[in-house]
Write a protein that holds these residues in place. Sequence first.
Motif, short mmCIF file in Angstrom:
data_model
loop_
_atom_site.label_atom_id
_atom_site.label_comp_id
_atom_site.label_asym_id
_atom_site.label_seq_id
_atom_site.Cartn_x
_atom_site.Cartn_y
_atom_site.Cartn_z
N LEU A 1 0.83 -1.21 0.00
CA LEU A 1 0.00 0.00 0.00
C LEU A 1 0.86 1.26 0.00
O LEU A 1 0.58 2.21 -0.73
N LEU A 2 1.92 1.26 0.80
CA LEU A 2 2.82 2.42 0.82
C LEU A 2 3.52 2.56 -0.52
O LEU A 2 3.56 3.65 -1.10
N PHE A 3 4.08 1.48 -1.04
CA PHE A 3 4.83 1.56 -2.29
C PHE A 3 3.93 1.92 -3.46
O PHE A 3 4.35 2.64 -4.36
N HIS A 4 2.71 1.44 -3.44
CA HIS A 4 1.76 1.81 -4.50
C HIS A 4 1.50 3.31 -4.46
O HIS A 4 1.43 3.96 -5.50
N ARG A 5 1.37 3.86 -3.26
CA ARG A 5 1.14 5.30 -3.13
C ARG A 5 2.35 6.09 -3.60
O ARG A 5 2.22 7.15 -4.23
#
Length: 187
Positions: free
Chosen positions: A54-58
């Motif tokens: 989720l962090l890396f996608h953001r």
Amino acid sequence: MILRFFRRNDGRETIQRLYGAIVAQSREPAFYTEYGVPDSIAGRFEMILLHCFLLFHRLKGESEERRALGQRVFDAFCIDMDANLREMGVGDLTVPKKMKKVAEAFYGRVAAYDGALGEAGPGALEEAVLRNVYQSDAAFAPQAARLADFIRRAVAALATLPFETFAGGDFPLPPAVDPQSKELATP
């Protein structure tokens, strides 16, 4: 004690706060009680991978300099996984092989979830979640659908936040259980 005021801030504290928030969110009891994620080493590992995703996608839409934050969180993840393997009694000669599998799992999940959120057809995210989190057990299809819904809600919420939120060490996510949903997670 006073020397800490003279140390240069190299961002380690921010990275530890951010990674700590990822781990704390992945331990949210609702994932194990409401979503039926196995409360096991493998289940907890999957939840950490999902929250890192989720962090890396953001961050993927940010500049290269800003995406470096994600790399530093990934490094913290690897250090944590290495330490956990050693704590579980994995021998020094075996740790590198296990870490290679951890990295492969990480990159595999990122590709699967990212692809499912992108151009893949309807149901692709549910399939990816069912395959990775629930080992393709069709009895957990309703939970996989609910977890996919959480992923979509989290992606949408994170997209509205400025980069400075993450650079400050915060990782605010929506509640694990959507208050609008009244379904039970057990098969």
